[in-house]
Scaffold this active site. Structure first.
Site, PDB file in Angstrom:
ATOM      1  N   HIS A 121       0.871  -1.175   0.000  1.00  0.00           N
ATOM      2  CA  HIS A 121       0.000   0.000   0.000  1.00  0.00           C
ATOM      3  C   HIS A 121       0.907   1.223   0.000  1.00  0.00           C
ATOM      4  CE1 HIS A 121      -2.790   2.956   1.831  1.00  0.00           C
ATOM      5  NE2 HIS A 121      -3.773   2.135   1.525  1.00  0.00           N
ATOM      6  N   ASP A 131       3.003  -4.833   7.846  1.00  0.00           N
ATOM      7  CA  ASP A 131       1.788  -4.034   7.741  1.00  0.00           C
ATOM      8  C   ASP A 131       0.593  -4.994   7.836  1.00  0.00           C
ATOM      9  OD1 ASP A 131      -0.429  -2.652   6.935  1.00  0.00           O
ATOM     10  OD2 ASP A 131       0.458  -1.830   5.103  1.00  0.00           O
ATOM     11  N   GLN A 184      -4.687  -5.573   6.681  1.00  0.00           N
ATOM     12  CA  GLN A 184      -5.699  -6.494   6.154  1.00  0.00           C
ATOM     13  C   GLN A 184      -5.687  -7.839   6.887  1.00  0.00           C
ATOM     14  OE1 GLN A 184      -7.981  -5.504   4.139  1.00  0.00           O
ATOM     15  NE2 GLN A 184      -7.042  -3.533   3.668  1.00  0.00           N
ATOM     16  N   LYS A 188     -10.443  -0.889  10.417  1.00  0.00           N
ATOM     17  CA  LYS A 188     -10.610  -2.100   9.601  1.00  0.00           C
ATOM     18  C   LYS A 188     -10.869  -3.328  10.478  1.00  0.00           C
ATOM     19  CE  LYS A 188      -7.312  -0.309   6.220  1.00  0.00           C
ATOM     20  NZ  LYS A 188      -7.993   0.152   5.010  1.00  0.00           N
ATOM     21  N   CYS A 211      -4.782   2.533  -3.635  1.00  0.00           N
ATOM     22  CA  CYS A 211      -3.528   3.041  -3.019  1.00  0.00           C
ATOM     23  C   CYS A 211      -2.406   2.030  -3.190  1.00  0.00           C
ATOM     24  CB  CYS A 211      -3.727   3.370  -1.545  1.00  0.00           C
ATOM     25  SG  CYS A 211      -4.876   4.700  -1.283  1.00  0.00           S
TER      26      CYS A 211
HETATM   27  C1  PLP Z   1      -2.419  -2.928   3.553  1.00  0.00           C
HETATM   28  C2  PLP Z   1      -2.726  -1.540   4.028  1.00  0.00           C
HETATM   29  N1  PLP Z   1      -1.761  -0.802   4.573  1.00  0.00           N
HETATM   30  C3  PLP Z   1      -1.989   0.446   5.024  1.00  0.00           C
HETATM   31  C4  PLP Z   1      -3.225   1.024   4.912  1.00  0.00           C
HETATM   32  C5  PLP Z   1      -3.443   2.402   5.442  1.00  0.00           C
HETATM   33  O1  PLP Z   1      -4.316   2.367   6.500  1.00  0.00           O
HETATM   34  P1  PLP Z   1      -4.883   3.710   7.163  1.00  0.00           P
HETATM   35  O2  PLP Z   1      -5.384   4.550   6.029  1.00  0.00           O
HETATM   36  O3  PLP Z   1      -5.950   3.247   8.065  1.00  0.00           O
HETATM   37  O4  PLP Z   1      -3.731   4.344   7.881  1.00  0.00           O
HETATM   38  C6  PLP Z   1      -4.256   0.299   4.318  1.00  0.00           C
HETATM   39  C7  PLP Z   1      -5.591   0.904   4.108  1.00  0.00           C
HETATM   40  O5  PLP Z   1      -6.271   0.585   3.172  1.00  0.00           O
HETATM   41  C8  PLP Z   1      -4.004  -1.017   3.886  1.00  0.00           C
HETATM   42  O6  PLP Z   1      -4.983  -1.765   3.343  1.00  0.00           O
END
Ligand code: PLP
Length: 410
Positions: free
Chosen positions: A125, A202, A205, A228, A366
């Site tokens: 992401h 990270d 998900q 999430k 993203c």
């Molecule tokens: C794999 C992953 N990393 C990071 C993020 C960023 O999360 P946040 O916008 O809640 O900080 C997301 C959000 O879609 C994500 O799916």
């Protein structure tokens, strides 16, 4: 072994716990972007603001002490949820994005110098790319990318092929938000540790779906967002190994993160306060605690089993539609299915599906480097929460066929 209680609830009972579905006639297939919230989380937020709210930590009066206890209890819930050794290793942040920025600008700052390397995967992401780019530019470090294969898998080998004596950090996703691939994070962290390389996973998900055990994974950092995991927005978690966080400089300065302040010199508080400057998202943290408790009461293994079943059913349903191309066919898949349909632009498809009350995400999610790898500019993404079932994918399929007819008649 599952460390949680495993009270089984039928699917209807679960769905009825989400007030949003009482008021909106919607097929919600966008939990990878944000999940809906169970009543228990909404009640706990209402309860804090109505009955227990005050600023925390320095209040000598009862209400402040109650709010402090609730906030710190939430930290303990998170600690148990990820099986961290100590609550000192649990930092409340705004979300995964802030957590990664925190690590990249503090921990990496003291561990990475000119010519050092950070390895990311192709499937990250933007939140796990851009903070590293900013840091790398400042420190004259080099970002290297471990490629994914045709199916959408990032193998252990593709990561370690990139490693050199200059590699200081590996930061990869647990599950790709764009195409659903589950990465072999435990193997990656084990090997990285043996080579003295720091790791960040990270878990945005993964935390809503899999049992997360940071000690078993062996990572130095694990991040996820509350919104999430059936919790509120504006709250997230950074798990960081105590010794590594202890050495790192603070991220932001302000109240709560200090030990003693003079104009000449300031000394900092210990963990976790050192990384929580200013009034935190008190109610968000408490709401997150309720959400993780809700998940534990369902049983993470039940959530995982249900999601796998629904995703497999969804894949079968979508694959049977002529003209659908699934983007990414990883060996192990999380709660996400990405696809394109004929030559209909994903935004057009998503917009028309909305007219049948079907909510899917469209675009690059993203994750533009992932889109580039699979030669698409955008996809439609259907993602599941515990409230979804096969019927939701049947409705999606029906919707897609209706959209197809619309285009035939244009
Ligand atoms: C794999 C992953 N990393 C990071 C993020 C960023 O999360 P946040 O916008 O809640 O900080 C997301 C959000 O879609 C994500 O799916």
């Amino acid at each position: 072994m599952n460390k949680f209680k495993n009270t089984f609830y039928s699917h209807d009972v679960v769905k009825s716990q989400f007030p949003i579905f009482d008021k909106n006639d919607i097929i919600y297939l966008d939990s990878a972007a944000s999940s809906q919230k169970p009543r228990s989380v909404l009640s706990s937020i209402n309860e804090v603001y109505s009955n227990n709210y005050a600023n925390i930590h320095r209040g000598v009066y009862k209400l402040s002490q109650t709010a402090t206890d609730m906030y710190e209890d939430a930290r303990e819930i998170v600690r148990k949820f990820v099986n961290a050794e100590s609550v000192k290793e649990i930092i409340f942040v705004r979300g995964a994005t802030e957590a990664i920025n925190l690590v990249a600008s503090t921990v990496a700052e003291i561990n990475i110098s000119e010519g050092d390397e950070i390895i990311l995967s192709r499937l990250e992401h933007h939140s796990n790319i851009v903070p590293w780019q900013i840091m790398a530019k400042k420190n004259k470090a080099i970002i290297k990318v471990a490629e994914s294969d045709e199916n959408g898998d990032v193998s252990f080998e593709s990561i370690f092929k990139m490693v050199t004596p200059k590699t200081k950090f590996i930061s990869v996703t647990h599950i790709s938000n764009a195409i659903g691939s589950i990465l072999p994070v435990k193997d990656i962290c084990k090997e990285a540790k043996s080579r003295g390389i720091l790791t960040l996973i990270d878990g945005c998900q993964a935390a809503p779906l899999l049992e997360v055990d940071v000690q078993d994974i062996g990572c130095d950092f694990y991040v996820f967002s509350g919104h999430k995991t059936y919790g509120p927005t504006g709250i997230g978690v950074l798990y960081g190994r105590e010794d590594v966080l202890n050495e790192a400089p603070p991220y932001q300065g302000g109240g709560d993160m200090i030990d003693k302040v003079t104009f000449k010199e300031t000394t900092y508080a210990g963990l976790p306060s050192k990384f929580e400057a200013g009034t935190p998202n008190i109610v968000g943290a408490i709401g997150l605690g309720s959400a993780l408790t809700w998940m534990q009461n369902i049983g993470i293994n039940n959530i995982n089993e249900h999601s796998r079943k629904v995703v497999n059913e969804g894949l079968n349903i979508l694959e049977s539609i002529n003209g659908i191309k699934i983007i990414g066919k990883p060996i192990n898949r999380g709660g996400v299915i990405s696809f394109i349909y004929k030559d209909i632009h994903s935004h057009d498809l998503g917009t028309l599906l909305n007219s049948y009350n079907i909510a899917v995400r469209t675009g690059h999610h993203c994750a533009q480097p992932t889109m580039e790898r699979y030669k698409v500019s955008s996809t439609v993404r259907a993602s599941v929460g515990y409230y979804n079932n096969k019927e939701d994918f049947e409705a999606l399929a029906e919707g897609i066929l209706k959209v197809s007819k619309v285009f035939e008649n244009v």
